[in-house]
Design a protein around this motif. Structure first.
Motif, mmCIF file in Angstrom:
data_model
loop_
_atom_site.group_PDB
_atom_site.id
_atom_site.type_symbol
_atom_site.label_atom_id
_atom_site.label_comp_id
_atom_site.label_asym_id
_atom_site.label_seq_id
_atom_site.Cartn_x
_atom_site.Cartn_y
_atom_site.Cartn_z
ATOM 1 N N ASN A 73 0.828 -1.213 0.000
ATOM 2 C CA ASN A 73 0.000 0.000 0.000
ATOM 3 C C ASN A 73 0.863 1.263 0.000
ATOM 4 O OD1 ASN A 73 -2.640 -1.101 0.041
ATOM 5 N ND2 ASN A 73 -2.497 -1.525 2.232
ATOM 6 N N ALA A 74 1.905 1.271 0.835
ATOM 7 C CA ALA A 74 2.740 2.469 0.987
ATOM 8 C C ALA A 74 3.528 2.775 -0.269
ATOM 9 C CB ALA A 74 3.687 2.287 2.178
ATOM 10 N N ILE A 75 4.049 1.737 -0.936
ATOM 11 C CA ILE A 75 4.895 1.976 -2.114
ATOM 12 C C ILE A 75 4.058 2.282 -3.352
ATOM 13 C CG2 ILE A 75 6.579 0.936 -3.697
ATOM 14 C CD1 ILE A 75 7.661 -0.686 -1.371
ATOM 15 N N PHE A 76 2.962 1.520 -3.537
ATOM 16 C CA PHE A 76 2.263 1.581 -4.828
ATOM 17 C C PHE A 76 0.896 2.254 -4.801
ATOM 18 C CE2 PHE A 76 4.944 -2.288 -4.907
ATOM 19 C CZ PHE A 76 5.818 -1.887 -5.897
ATOM 20 N N PHE A 77 0.218 2.292 -3.651
ATOM 21 C CA PHE A 77 -1.180 2.732 -3.666
ATOM 22 C C PHE A 77 -1.476 3.920 -2.750
ATOM 23 C CE2 PHE A 77 -1.450 -1.865 -4.785
ATOM 24 C CZ PHE A 77 -1.849 -1.678 -6.094
ATOM 25 N N ALA A 78 -0.422 4.618 -2.322
ATOM 26 C CA ALA A 78 -0.653 5.761 -1.437
ATOM 27 C C ALA A 78 -1.471 6.855 -2.130
ATOM 28 C CB ALA A 78 0.679 6.338 -0.962
ATOM 29 N N GLY A 79 -1.430 6.877 -3.471
ATOM 30 C CA GLY A 79 -2.181 7.872 -4.220
ATOM 31 C C GLY A 79 -3.683 7.772 -4.025
ATOM 32 N N TYR A 80 -4.164 6.611 -3.574
ATOM 33 C CA TYR A 80 -5.603 6.461 -3.306
ATOM 34 C C TYR A 80 -6.015 7.080 -1.973
ATOM 35 C CZ TYR A 80 -6.391 3.281 -7.241
ATOM 36 O OH TYR A 80 -6.521 2.738 -8.498
ATOM 37 N N LYS A 81 -5.034 7.545 -1.205
ATOM 38 C CA LYS A 81 -5.286 8.220 0.077
ATOM 39 C C LYS A 81 -5.929 7.304 1.123
ATOM 40 C CE LYS A 81 -3.769 12.074 -1.637
ATOM 41 N NZ LYS A 81 -2.413 12.523 -1.284
ATOM 42 N N ARG A 82 -5.718 6.014 0.965
ATOM 43 C CA ARG A 82 -6.241 5.056 1.945
ATOM 44 C C ARG A 82 -5.617 3.691 1.662
ATOM 45 N NH1 ARG A 82 -11.997 3.060 1.970
ATOM 46 N NH2 ARG A 82 -10.841 1.311 2.838
ATOM 47 N N ARG A 83 -5.873 2.744 2.560
ATOM 48 C CA ARG A 83 -5.396 1.373 2.320
ATOM 49 C C ARG A 83 -6.236 0.746 1.217
ATOM 50 N NH1 ARG A 83 -4.983 1.638 8.056
ATOM 51 N NH2 ARG A 83 -2.781 1.409 8.690
ATOM 52 N N ILE A 84 -5.547 0.058 0.304
ATOM 53 C CA ILE A 84 -6.240 -0.670 -0.759
ATOM 54 C C ILE A 84 -6.150 -2.175 -0.497
ATOM 55 C CG2 ILE A 84 -6.279 -1.169 -3.230
ATOM 56 C CD1 ILE A 84 -7.337 1.586 -2.512
ATOM 57 N N MET A 85 -4.936 -2.687 -0.283
ATOM 58 C CA MET A 85 -4.783 -4.090 0.095
ATOM 59 C C MET A 85 -5.149 -4.253 1.574
ATOM 60 S SD MET A 85 -3.809 -5.555 -2.666
ATOM 61 C CE MET A 85 -3.265 -7.158 -2.100
ATOM 62 N N PRO A 86 -5.823 -5.354 1.946
ATOM 63 C CA PRO A 86 -6.227 -5.529 3.347
ATOM 64 C C PRO A 86 -5.008 -5.634 4.258
ATOM 65 C CG PRO A 86 -6.603 -7.548 2.075
ATOM 66 C CD PRO A 86 -6.241 -6.481 1.102
ATOM 67 N N ALA A 87 -4.896 -4.710 5.207
ATOM 68 C CA ALA A 87 -3.705 -4.685 6.053
ATOM 69 C C ALA A 87 -4.023 -4.308 7.494
ATOM 70 C CB ALA A 87 -2.686 -3.689 5.482
ATOM 71 N N SER A 88 -5.309 -4.236 7.832
ATOM 72 C CA SER A 88 -5.663 -3.900 9.205
ATOM 73 C C SER A 88 -5.547 -5.134 10.086
ATOM 74 C CB SER A 88 -7.080 -3.333 9.262
ATOM 75 O OG SER A 88 -7.990 -4.220 8.648
ATOM 76 N N ALA A 89 -5.646 -4.953 11.395
ATOM 77 C CA ALA A 89 -5.493 -6.056 12.345
ATOM 78 C C ALA A 89 -6.513 -7.154 12.048
ATOM 79 C CB ALA A 89 -5.670 -5.544 13.770
ATOM 80 N N GLY A 90 -6.016 -8.384 11.957
ATOM 81 C CA GLY A 90 -6.912 -9.522 11.713
ATOM 82 C C GLY A 90 -7.277 -9.715 10.258
ATOM 83 N N ARG A 91 -6.839 -8.814 9.369
ATOM 84 C CA ARG A 91 -7.136 -8.943 7.932
ATOM 85 C C ARG A 91 -5.808 -9.066 7.206
ATOM 86 N NH1 ARG A 91 -12.010 -10.360 7.494
ATOM 87 N NH2 ARG A 91 -12.252 -9.490 5.413
ATOM 88 N N THR A 92 -5.585 -10.181 6.566
ATOM 89 C CA THR A 92 -4.309 -10.385 5.881
ATOM 90 C C THR A 92 -4.526 -11.196 4.613
ATOM 91 O OG1 THR A 92 -2.028 -11.133 6.182
ATOM 92 C CG2 THR A 92 -3.742 -12.528 7.113
ATOM 93 N N THR A 93 -3.579 -11.128 3.701
ATOM 94 C CA THR A 93 -3.678 -11.881 2.451
ATOM 95 C C THR A 93 -3.550 -13.371 2.749
ATOM 96 O OG1 THR A 93 -2.640 -10.039 1.295
ATOM 97 C CG2 THR A 93 -2.712 -12.147 0.150
ATOM 98 N N MET A 94 -4.579 -14.143 2.379
ATOM 99 C CA MET A 94 -4.582 -15.579 2.648
ATOM 100 C C MET A 94 -4.219 -16.404 1.419
ATOM 101 S SD MET A 94 -5.243 -16.024 5.836
ATOM 102 C CE MET A 94 -5.655 -17.766 5.908
ATOM 103 N N CYS A 95 -4.262 -15.800 0.235
ATOM 104 C CA CYS A 95 -3.920 -16.557 -0.972
ATOM 105 C C CYS A 95 -2.951 -15.727 -1.807
ATOM 106 C CB CYS A 95 -5.174 -16.879 -1.786
ATOM 107 S SG CYS A 95 -5.973 -15.443 -2.515
ATOM 108 N N PRO A 96 -2.111 -16.368 -2.615
ATOM 109 C CA PRO A 96 -1.217 -15.603 -3.503
ATOM 110 C C PRO A 96 -2.044 -14.675 -4.394
ATOM 111 C CG PRO A 96 -0.680 -17.944 -3.543
ATOM 112 C CD PRO A 96 -1.961 -17.821 -2.788
#
Length: 650
Positions: A73-96
Motif C-alpha cells: 500500500n505504501a509503495i504503490f497505492f498511497a495515491g488512493y489516500k487510503r489502504r487498498i490491500m487488506p492490512a488492518s489487524a486480523g485482515r491479511t492476504t490468505m492466498c497468492p
C-alpha cells in the motif's frame, strides 16, 4: 537524492513507448523500400513484442503479520489516500495475489476456489479457464469499493481435518505446523487458491506485476508458487518485523524458498518493517537508531547478506506520511530508501538486460535488411560493367549480349530444382531438431519423473530422479545444438557452391545459441532442488503433492523449450529469406538487363542514359544503406526519458 522506484519505472515505460514508436517507423520505412522479407519481419515482431510485453515482477514474501500488504500500500497505492490491500489487524492476504494490467480484460478481481487443488490441472491451465474463477468487477475510481473488493483475498473457510489434509494444509507428520482446531474439530483454510487483480494503475499499465504471497503454511502448500512464480520474479522483497527479528518460521521461508542464489544481490532485498515499534519515548533518538542498526546487522548476519540488502522501514508511517504529505514523517519511516534501492537494483538491472537483448536484436535486424541492399548493389555493379563493355560496339554484339542474358536466365530457371532440393534437406534436418525440443519429448521426460515420484514410500531418491530428468533434458539441448551445427556446416557448403555457380552472395546465418536455454534449465533445477530438502520429504510422499510439483515444473520447462524452438525457427526463416531475396532480386536483375538491351537497340542514346540511371540507383542505394544504419542506431540510442525527437523515416 536518487529516483524512486515509481519515478524510474515511469522512465522505463517512457523508453519502451519511444522505442515502440521508432520501431514502427522503421517497419514502415522497410516496407516502403521493399526490404521487409520474412526474416526481417519476424525480427521486428520479436523486438516489438519483447519491449511491449516486458513485465517487471516484484514478489513480496513474508510470514503472517509482518506488514507486507501495508508495505505494498505504501509503495504503490498511497495515491488512493487510503489502504487498498487488506492490512488492518486480523485482515491479511490468505492466498497468492497477483496485481497487473491486461487491456483486454475489464477491471476486476478474479478468485480461484481452493477446491481446485483437488483436481490435476496446473495453475497455468486454470488461468486459461476464466469461467472457473469467481469474478468481482472493480470501479477504479472508487477507492472504497476497491478496498472492499480486495478484502476477499483474506477470506477463509472452516473445513474438516480430512479436507484440510487433502487440500495440503494439514500434515499428520508435522503437527506443530498445523492450523488450530476449533470446538467442532474444524480448521481454518483460505477460501481461495489464487487471486488475479486487473486494474489500470499507472505502474501496472506500464508493465509492473506485484506478487503478494501468504505465509509459510500457504506457500508450502502451493508448489507452483514456490518453484515458478517466486523464482521468476525480477526482485524479491522479504519482509521481517523489526521488533522480533528473524524468527524460526521466517528462517524457514528464507532457506527453503528464497535463498537460491538465482537472483543477483540487488534483486533480493530484506525489509525490517515496523521500526516505529522501536520508537520509544523513554529512549533517545540515538539509542533508537542504535537498536535498529543492531537488528539490521544481526539480520544480515543470520541471512548471509550484505548490510545494504537489509533495509529498516516503517510501512505504516510511510503510508500515513504520503497520505498526509508529511515529509518529516516520510523521512523517519525510511520508505524512500527502500524505493531507491528498488529503483537502482530492480529497474536498473532490468533496463540493462532489456537494452542488451534489444541491442543484439537490432544488430541482427540491420544485418538481415542490409543483405538485400548489398545484393542490389552487386547487381548494379554487374550491370554497369556489362553496359560499359558495350560502348562503341555494333548491333550484332548487342544482339549477342541479349542472347547471352537469355541463356543465363534459362540456366537460372533450371537452378530452381537444385535450390528446392537444398531446402528439402534443410527442413528434414530442422524437423529433427524441433522434435528434440518439442512438447511430446518434454511431456515424455516429465512423465518419467512423475512415475518415479509416484513410487510408494518416502522419496529419499527424489533428488536423484530430478537430476536424471534434467540431465536428459540438457542432453536433448546439446544434441539439438550439435545438429544445428551440422545444419550450419551443410548450409555453408551449399551456399558457397550456389554462390560460385550462380553468382549469389548467400551467407549461412549463425546457428542458434541453445546454451542459454541450458543455463535456464540450471536455474529451474536449482529452484526445484531447493524445494526438495528434508523438510519436504513427507509432503513428497503424498501423490497429490508430488503431482502438483511436477505439473508446476512442466509449466516452467515448457516456457524454456518453446523459447528454444522459437530461436531455431527464426534461424530457419533467416536462411530461407536469404534464398528468397536472392532469387527475387536475380529475377528483377534479368528483367532490368533485358530492358536495358532493348532500349539500347532502339535508340543510340539508350546506353548512356542507362549508365546514368545506374549511377543514380547506386547513389540511392548508398543513401538507403545510410538511412538504415541511422534508423537502427537511433533505436539503440533511444533514451530512457522520451525527450529526443524521432527522425523522419522518409
Amino acid at each position: 537524492m536518487g529516483t524512486t522506484f515509481n519515478e524510474q519505472f515511469d522512465q522505463h515505460a517512457a523508453w519502451r513507448r519511444e522505442f515502440a514508436l521508432r520501431l514502427k517507423l522503421l517497419s514502415e520505412w522497410l516496407r516502403d523500400h521493399d526490404l521487409l522479407d520474412a526474416a526481417v519481419e519476424e525480427r521486428l515482431r520479436r523486438l516489438e513484442s519483447q519491449v511491449r510485453s516486458d513485465k517487471v515482477m516484484v514478489a513480496f514474501v513474508a510470514e503472517f503479520s509482518r506488514g507486507k500488504s501495508e508495505l505494498i500500500n505504501a509503495i504503490f497505492f498511497a495515491g488512493y489516500k487510503r489502504r487498498i490491500m487488506p492490512a488492518s489487524a486480523g485482515r491479511t492476504t490468505m492466498c497468492p495475489t497477483e496485481l497487473g494490467y491486461d487491456a483486454d480484460v475489464p477491471p476486476c478481481l478474479r478468485l480461484l476456489p481452493i477446491e481446485t487443488r483437488l483436481q490435476p490441472q496446473a495453475l497455468m491451465e486454470w488461468r486459461n479457464a476464466p469461467e472457473k474463477w469467481t469474478r468481482v468487477d472493480l470501479d477504479v475510481k472508487d477507492p472504497a469499493q476497491l478496498a472492499q473488493a480486495f478484502e476477499k483475498v483474506s477470506e477463509v473457510r472452516m473445513v474438516s481435518q480430512d479436507e484440510a489434509r487433502a487440500l495440503g494444509f494439514w500434515h499428520d507428520e508435522a503437527p506443530e505446523d498445523n492450523p488450530l482446531v476449533d470446538d467442532e474439530g474444524r480448521v481454518e483454510v483460505p477460501r481461495w487458491r489464487h487471486a488475479l487483480i486487473n486494474i489500470a494503475h499507472p505502474l501496472l499499465k506500464q508493465g509492473l506485476v506485484i506478487l503478494d504471497t501468504p505465509g509459510l503454511n500457504a506457500i508450502g502448500a502451493e508448489p507452483e508458487l514456490t518453484v515458478n512464480l517466486i523464482p521468476q520474479a525480477h526482485a524479491v522483497v522479504f519482509i521481517l518485523a523489526a521488533d522480533t527479528g528473524v524468527t524460526k518460521s521466517d528462517l524457514a521461508i528464507w532457506r527453503e524458498h528464497l535463498d537460491t542464489g538465482d537472483l543477483g544481490p540487488a534483486s533480493r532485498l530484506v525489509v525490517l518493517n515496523k521500526i516505529d515499534t522501536l520508537w520509544d519515548a523513554l529512549s533517545t533518538p540515538a539509542q533508537v537508531q542504535a537498536q535498529i542498526a543492531r537488528q539490521r546487522a544481526g539480520t544480515a548476519d543470520i541471512l548471509g547478506l550484505a548490510l545494504e540488502q537489509v533495509l529498516p522501514v516503517s510501512a505504516q508511517k510511510g503510508l500515513v506520511a504520503k497520505v498526509n504529505h508529511d515529509d518529516a514523517l516520510l523521512g523517519q519511516s525510511r520508505l524512500p530508501e527502500l524505493e531507491r534501492a528498488l529503483a537502482d537494483g530492480v529497474m536498473g538491472q532490468r533496463q540493462k538486460i532489456l537494452r542488451a537483448a534489444v541491442g543484439a536484436g537490432i544488430h541482427e535486424l540491420r544485418t538481415e535488411a542490409g543483405r538485400a541492399i548489398a545484393i542490389r548493389r552487386r547487381d548494379l555493379a554487374e550491370q554497369m560493367l556489362e553496359l560499359k563493355g558495350l560502348r562503341g560496339k555494333n548491333l550484332s554484339v548487342i544482339r549477342h549480349m541479349r542472347a547471352r542474358i537469355e541463356q543465363e536466365q534459362g540456366d537460372f530457371d533450371v537452378s530452381g530444382a537444385r535450390i528446392h532440393a537444398v531446402r528439402s534437406v534443410h527442413l528434414k534436418l530442422l524437423r529433427e531438431v524441433l522434435n528434440m525440443l518439442g512438447l511430446p519429448t518434454l511431456r515424455a521426460e516429465v512423465g518419467e519423473l512423475n512415475k518415479a515420484l509416484r513410487q510408494p514410500g518416502i522419496k529419499l531418491g527424489v533428488k536423484k530422479a530430478y537430476a536424471q530428468t534434467f540431465d536428459r533434458l540438457r542432453a536433448n539441448l546439446q544434441k539439438a545444438q550439435a545438429m544445428s551445427a551440422d545444419i550450419h556446416s551443410m548450409l555453408t557448403g551449399t551456399f558457397r557452391q550456389l554462390n560460385a555457380e550462380y553468382g549469389f552472395s548467400l551467407q549461412a546465418p549463425r546457428e542458434p545459441d541453445l546454451g542459454r536455454y541450458a543455463r535456464d534449465l540450471d536455474l529451474v533445477e536449482r529452484s526445484h532442488l531447493q524445494y526438495l530438502g528434508v523438510s519436504n520429504v513427507l509432503k513428497l510422499a503424498q501423490p497429490e503433492f508430488a503431482d502438483r510439483l511436477v505439473r508446476a515444473l512442466a509449466t516452467r520447462l515448457r516456457v524454456v523449450f518453446e523459447s528454444a524452438m522459437g530461436e531455431v525457427e527464426l534461424w530457419n526463416k533467416s536462411a530461407a529469406a536469404q534464398l528468397d531475396a536472392q532469387l527475387r532480386e536475380r529475377r528483377r536483375n534479368f528483367a532490368r538487363r533485358m530492358e536495358a538491351i532493348q532500349r539500347i537497340q532502339e535508340a543510340a542514346s539508350g546506353l548512356d542514359d542507362r549508365i546514368a540511371e545506374i549511377v543514380q540507383q547506386e547513389n540511392a542505394l548508398g543513401e538507403l544503406d545510410a538511412k538504415l544504419r541511422a534508423l537502427t542506431q537511433h533505436l539503440v540510442d533511444t533514451p530512457a526519458p522520451a525527450s529526443a525527437p524521432v527522425p523522419e523515416a522518409a
